[in-house]
Design a protein around this motif. Structure first.
Motif, PDB file in Angstrom:
ATOM      1  N   ILE A  17       0.850  -1.200   0.000  1.00  0.00           N
ATOM      2  CA  ILE A  17       0.000   0.000   0.000  1.00  0.00           C
ATOM      3  C   ILE A  17       0.881   1.243   0.000  1.00  0.00           C
ATOM      4  O   ILE A  17       0.630   2.210  -0.717  1.00  0.00           O
ATOM      5  N   VAL A  18       1.958   1.211   0.813  1.00  0.00           N
ATOM      6  CA  VAL A  18       2.880   2.358   0.888  1.00  0.00           C
ATOM      7  C   VAL A  18       3.556   2.580  -0.469  1.00  0.00           C
ATOM      8  O   VAL A  18       3.641   3.694  -0.971  1.00  0.00           O
ATOM      9  N   LEU A  19       4.023   1.493  -1.072  1.00  0.00           N
ATOM     10  CA  LEU A  19       4.831   1.636  -2.283  1.00  0.00           C
ATOM     11  C   LEU A  19       3.989   1.818  -3.550  1.00  0.00           C
ATOM     12  O   LEU A  19       4.337   2.611  -4.422  1.00  0.00           O
ATOM     13  N   ASP A  20       2.871   1.086  -3.638  1.00  0.00           N
ATOM     14  CA  ASP A  20       2.093   1.077  -4.881  1.00  0.00           C
ATOM     15  C   ASP A  20       0.857   1.963  -4.855  1.00  0.00           C
ATOM     16  O   ASP A  20       0.479   2.497  -5.880  1.00  0.00           O
ATOM     17  N   GLY A  21       0.211   2.111  -3.702  1.00  0.00           N
ATOM     18  CA  GLY A  21      -1.030   2.864  -3.622  1.00  0.00           C
ATOM     19  C   GLY A  21      -2.199   2.056  -4.157  1.00  0.00           C
ATOM     20  O   GLY A  21      -2.621   2.224  -5.294  1.00  0.00           O
ATOM     21  N   TRP A  22      -2.705   1.136  -3.339  1.00  0.00           N
ATOM     22  CA  TRP A  22      -3.811   0.280  -3.770  1.00  0.00           C
ATOM     23  C   TRP A  22      -5.145   0.994  -3.566  1.00  0.00           C
ATOM     24  O   TRP A  22      -5.192   2.129  -3.116  1.00  0.00           O
ATOM     25  N   GLN A  23      -6.246   0.242  -3.847  1.00  0.00           N
ATOM     26  CA  GLN A  23      -7.583   0.782  -3.585  1.00  0.00           C
ATOM     27  C   GLN A  23      -7.789   0.930  -2.081  1.00  0.00           C
ATOM     28  O   GLN A  23      -7.338   0.083  -1.306  1.00  0.00           O
ATOM     29  N   CYS A  24      -8.520   2.001  -1.688  1.00  0.00           N
ATOM     30  CA  CYS A  24      -8.682   2.287  -0.257  1.00  0.00           C
ATOM     31  C   CYS A  24      -9.412   1.167   0.484  1.00  0.00           C
ATOM     32  O   CYS A  24      -9.097   0.850   1.625  1.00  0.00           O
ATOM     33  N   GLY A  25     -10.398   0.533  -0.175  1.00  0.00           N
ATOM     34  CA  GLY A  25     -11.204  -0.501   0.484  1.00  0.00           C
ATOM     35  C   GLY A  25     -10.412  -1.742   0.855  1.00  0.00           C
ATOM     36  O   GLY A  25     -10.808  -2.492   1.759  1.00  0.00           O
ATOM     37  N   TRP A  26      -9.301  -1.979   0.196  1.00  0.00           N
ATOM     38  CA  TRP A  26      -8.517  -3.189   0.457  1.00  0.00           C
ATOM     39  C   TRP A  26      -7.875  -3.168   1.839  1.00  0.00           C
ATOM     40  O   TRP A  26      -7.504  -4.197   2.362  1.00  0.00           O
ATOM     41  N   PHE A  27      -7.738  -1.960   2.394  1.00  0.00           N
ATOM     42  CA  PHE A  27      -7.134  -1.860   3.726  1.00  0.00           C
ATOM     43  C   PHE A  27      -7.947  -2.660   4.745  1.00  0.00           C
ATOM     44  O   PHE A  27      -7.389  -3.267   5.653  1.00  0.00           O
ATOM     45  N   TRP A  28      -9.293  -2.654   4.577  1.00  0.00           N
ATOM     46  CA  TRP A  28     -10.149  -3.320   5.581  1.00  0.00           C
ATOM     47  C   TRP A  28      -9.985  -4.830   5.575  1.00  0.00           C
ATOM     48  O   TRP A  28     -10.146  -5.477   6.615  1.00  0.00           O
ATOM     49  N   TRP A  29      -9.678  -5.417   4.424  1.00  0.00           N
ATOM     50  CA  TRP A  29      -9.382  -6.853   4.383  1.00  0.00           C
ATOM     51  C   TRP A  29      -8.094  -7.143   5.153  1.00  0.00           C
ATOM     52  O   TRP A  29      -8.022  -8.101   5.925  1.00  0.00           O
ATOM     53  N   ILE A  30      -7.107  -6.283   4.938  1.00  0.00           N
ATOM     54  CA  ILE A  30      -5.827  -6.455   5.658  1.00  0.00           C
ATOM     55  C   ILE A  30      -6.052  -6.257   7.153  1.00  0.00           C
ATOM     56  O   ILE A  30      -5.516  -6.999   7.980  1.00  0.00           O
ATOM     57  N   PHE A  31      -6.870  -5.266   7.506  1.00  0.00           N
ATOM     58  CA  PHE A  31      -7.183  -4.980   8.907  1.00  0.00           C
ATOM     59  C   PHE A  31      -7.854  -6.192   9.561  1.00  0.00           C
ATOM     60  O   PHE A  31      -7.498  -6.596  10.674  1.00  0.00           O
ATOM     61  N   THR A  32      -8.813  -6.801   8.840  1.00  0.00           N
ATOM     62  CA  THR A  32      -9.540  -7.947   9.406  1.00  0.00           C
ATOM     63  C   THR A  32      -8.610  -9.132   9.637  1.00  0.00           C
ATOM     64  O   THR A  32      -8.583  -9.701  10.726  1.00  0.00           O
ATOM     65  N   PHE A  33      -7.858  -9.514   8.595  1.00  0.00           N
ATOM     66  CA  PHE A  33      -7.031 -10.721   8.720  1.00  0.00           C
ATOM     67  C   PHE A  33      -5.701 -10.458   9.431  1.00  0.00           C
ATOM     68  O   PHE A  33      -5.127 -11.383  10.006  1.00  0.00           O
ATOM     69  N   GLY A  34      -5.219  -9.240   9.408  1.00  0.00           N
ATOM     70  CA  GLY A  34      -3.920  -8.946  10.022  1.00  0.00           C
ATOM     71  C   GLY A  34      -3.991  -8.460  11.445  1.00  0.00           C
ATOM     72  O   GLY A  34      -3.020  -8.596  12.194  1.00  0.00           O
ATOM     73  N   SER A  35      -5.127  -7.864  11.861  1.00  0.00           N
ATOM     74  CA  SER A  35      -5.205  -7.316  13.224  1.00  0.00           C
ATOM     75  C   SER A  35      -6.321  -7.942  14.052  1.00  0.00           C
ATOM     76  O   SER A  35      -6.122  -8.254  15.219  1.00  0.00           O
TER      77      SER A  35
END
Lengths: 138, 135
Positions: A100-118
């Motif tokens: 996300i830092v390097l490429d700049g993905w879609q904003c909504g994808w953060f929530w998938w990472i949040f769910t599975f990563g945190s």
């Protein structure tokens, strides 16, 4: 016990890495939101996405701090299965957040990472905490 | 609370964290050297990084040996060695040529760990914090 002792520094370092990248994203949040939105996005859309990202990252940092705290006081330090799950989730989250830092993905994808990563590791650690409190294993 | 155990856990985790910290700092110094040709104090920054690495290595070894063998002098020397190490880490945070945001975060974590280690190390030396021995 031997394997558990190998997992302790790994879990600590992965938690610290996830904490670092979340704080870095939080510090640089306007640029991260600009990178994930299109050029035509209005000020209102930017503001909504920025608030969502800041709230998500702040909750994520809080969860990591709580997980780190119960790990350091020894409650989840000697649970190899929990450590493996936690290492897997946090390491994947670190890897994806760095994209996300390097490429700049879609904003909504953060929530998938949040769910599975945190959320998944904190739920697992909370179950261990409840088990310790109910069965008085302290 | 067993302060000796807390001190040992902190030192054990710090030994791994410092390895990561040193690798990141060396990597970032190399990146800065390649991307910022106008760096004025690169050699000073790199020299201080190497000095901090050596001091931290001796500090962790001394503190762990002293704590495990329950001897006061190595722990005391390790606590005093924390001061130059802390000053070096603060240098990377505040006074170095180009401090990156990533450096602020990792140096902040290192400073926090060292501060907690100083407190637990001092508590370890105090006689009323010793765990009672039963014969």
């Amino acid at each position: 016990m031997y394997y558990a002792s190998e997992l302790i520094p790994a879990k600590f370092l992965v938690l610290v890495a996830h904490f670092t990248i979340c704080v870095l994203l939080l510090w640089n949040s306007p640029q991260s939101v600009k990178a994930c939105l299109t050029q035509e996005a209005s000020e209102e859309v930017f503001r909504i996405h920025h608030t969502q990202l800041v709230v998500g990252l702040s909750v994520s940092v809080g969860m990591i701090c709580f997980e780190l705290f119960i790990f350091l006081i020894g409650l989840t330090m000697f649970h190899p299965t929990s450590a493996l799950l936690s290492i897997g989730c946090h390491a994947s989250a670190c890897f994806l957040l760095s994209y996300i830092v390097l490429d700049g993905w879609q904003c909504g994808w953060f929530w998938w990472i949040f769910t599975f990563g945190s959320v998944v590791p904190i739920l697992n650690d909370s179950c261990i905490l409840v088990d310790i409190i109910i069965n008085k294993k302290y | 609370m067993n302060t000796s155990l807390t001190f040992e856990v902190l030192l054990y985790l710090n030994s791994y964290y410092f390895g990561l910290f040193a690798v990141c700092e060396i990597g970032m110094n190399v990146v800065k050297y390649m991307n910022f040709p106008d760096l004025k104090h690169f050699s000073t920054d790199f020299g201080i990084l190497m000095a901090v690495c050596v001091i931290e290595l001796f500090r962790v070894i001394l503190a762990r040996k002293g704590n495990l063998t329950e001897r006061k002098w190595p722990v005391l020397v390790a606590i005093f060695l924390t001061i130059p190490s802390l000053a070096g880490v603060l240098y990377f945070m505040i006074w170095q040529s180009h401090a990156l945001r990533f450096e602020y975060i990792i140096c902040g974590i290192q400073v926090g760990l060292q501060f907690v280690e100083i407190v637990t190390g001092i508590l370890c030396l105090l006689p009323f914090c010793k765990t009672p021995e039963y014969y």
